[in-house]
Scaffold this motif. Sequence first.
Motif, PDB file in Angstrom:
ATOM      1  N   UNK A  35      53.818  47.369  34.357  1.00 33.82           N
ATOM      2  CA  UNK A  35      52.460  47.852  34.631  1.00 33.82           C
ATOM      3  C   UNK A  35      51.403  46.761  34.622  1.00 33.82           C
ATOM      4  N   UNK A  36      51.500  45.798  33.725  1.00 34.53           N
ATOM      5  CA  UNK A  36      50.512  44.712  33.713  1.00 34.53           C
ATOM      6  C   UNK A  36      50.554  43.925  35.020  1.00 34.53           C
ATOM      7  N   UNK A  37      51.767  43.658  35.499  1.00 34.39           N
ATOM      8  CA  UNK A  37      51.904  42.953  36.772  1.00 34.39           C
ATOM      9  C   UNK A  37      51.348  43.790  37.924  1.00 34.39           C
ATOM     10  N   UNK A  38      51.598  45.094  37.887  1.00 33.65           N
ATOM     11  CA  UNK A  38      51.054  45.986  38.916  1.00 33.65           C
ATOM     12  C   UNK A  38      49.532  45.917  38.931  1.00 33.65           C
ATOM     13  N   UNK A  39      48.927  46.000  37.769  1.00 32.19           N
ATOM     14  CA  UNK A  39      47.466  45.947  37.675  1.00 32.19           C
ATOM     15  C   UNK A  39      46.952  44.605  38.170  1.00 32.19           C
ATOM     16  N   UNK A  40      47.644  43.530  37.824  1.00 34.73           N
ATOM     17  CA  UNK A  40      47.230  42.196  38.278  1.00 34.73           C
ATOM     18  C   UNK A  40      47.309  42.083  39.799  1.00 34.73           C
ATOM     19  N   UNK A  41      48.339  42.663  40.403  1.00 36.18           N
ATOM     20  CA  UNK A  41      48.506  42.562  41.853  1.00 36.18           C
ATOM     21  C   UNK A  41      47.621  43.532  42.627  1.00 36.18           C
ATOM     22  N   UNK A  42      47.435  44.723  42.095  1.00 32.04           N
ATOM     23  CA  UNK A  42      46.676  45.744  42.832  1.00 32.04           C
ATOM     24  C   UNK A  42      45.174  45.605  42.612  1.00 32.04           C
ATOM     25  N   UNK A  43      44.794  44.873  41.575  1.00 24.03           N
ATOM     26  CA  UNK A  43      43.383  44.616  41.325  1.00 24.03           C
ATOM     27  C   UNK A  43      42.559  45.871  41.188  1.00 24.03           C
ATOM     28  N   UNK A  44      41.389  45.842  41.788  1.00 23.68           N
ATOM     29  CA  UNK A  44      40.443  46.950  41.661  1.00 23.68           C
ATOM     30  C   UNK A  44      40.759  48.109  42.607  1.00 23.68           C
ATOM     31  N   UNK A  45      41.879  48.073  43.270  1.00 19.32           N
ATOM     32  CA  UNK A  45      42.229  49.126  44.226  1.00 19.32           C
ATOM     33  C   UNK A  45      42.958  50.308  43.602  1.00 19.32           C
ATOM     34  N   UNK A  46      43.323  50.193  42.331  1.00 19.23           N
ATOM     35  CA  UNK A  46      44.143  51.233  41.714  1.00 19.23           C
ATOM     36  C   UNK A  46      43.690  51.519  40.278  1.00 19.23           C
ATOM     37  N   UNK A  47      43.873  52.759  39.889  1.00 20.05           N
ATOM     38  CA  UNK A  47      43.743  53.162  38.490  1.00 20.05           C
ATOM     39  C   UNK A  47      45.125  53.603  38.041  1.00 20.05           C
ATOM     40  N   UNK A  48      45.623  52.974  36.993  1.00 16.20           N
ATOM     41  CA  UNK A  48      46.938  53.295  36.455  1.00 16.20           C
ATOM     42  C   UNK A  48      46.741  54.183  35.233  1.00 16.20           C
TER      43      UNK A  48
END
Length: 178
Positions: free
Chosen positions: A33-46
Motif C-alpha cells: 500500500x505505501x508503494x501504491x500511494x507513492x505511485x498513485x500520488x494525489x489521484x487516489x484515496x486508499x
Amino acid sequence: MQLDSLSWGLGPRRFEIFLEPTCPYSVKAFLKLDELIAQAGEKVTVQIRLHSQPWHMFSGVIVRCVLAAASLEGGREKAKAVLTAVARHREEFEFENHASGPNLEASPNDIIARIERYSGVALAEAFASTELEHAVKWHTKYARQNGIHVSPTFMIDGLVQPGMSSGDPVEQWVSQLI
C-alpha cells in the motif's frame, strides 16, 4: 469514541481494500500500500476495511486491536503500526493449519500484549472499551453489504474488482486506478 479513518490520500479515485490482518494474502497486499500511494500520488484515496475471518482464529481479537489503535491519538498511524506489526510477525498471531500449534496456549491477553510489544502501541485500555464494538460491527456490515467473502478483496469507486489480486504488481493496481 472517535476512530481515525484508515484512509490515506485525498484523490478522487477510491481504492478500498478488505483485509484480514493475519491472512498471508492480505499481508502481501497490505505491504504494497505505501508503494501504491507513492505511485498513485494525489489521484487516489486508499481505505483499509477490516474483514475478520473465523478460520483465522485470533482474527476478531486482532481486528479489534487495530480499531482500538485507531481510537487513540494519532490513531490512523497507530492502527497502521499495529497492522505492520502483525504483518511482520504473522506466524506469532496465527494457528498452524488454522487449528494447531503454540497459539493454542495463547489467550486474547497474550495476543494483545504481543501486538503492544511489536507495535509500541498501548492497546489494552482502548481494546476494553465497549464503544469499540460499534466499529467492529460497522466493518463487518460494510463487508457483507458489498458481498465481500474473502480477503483481500479490492473495490474501486464502490465496485468489487474480482480480477485484482495480492499477487499483482503495484504498477498493475495503479494502471487500474488511473
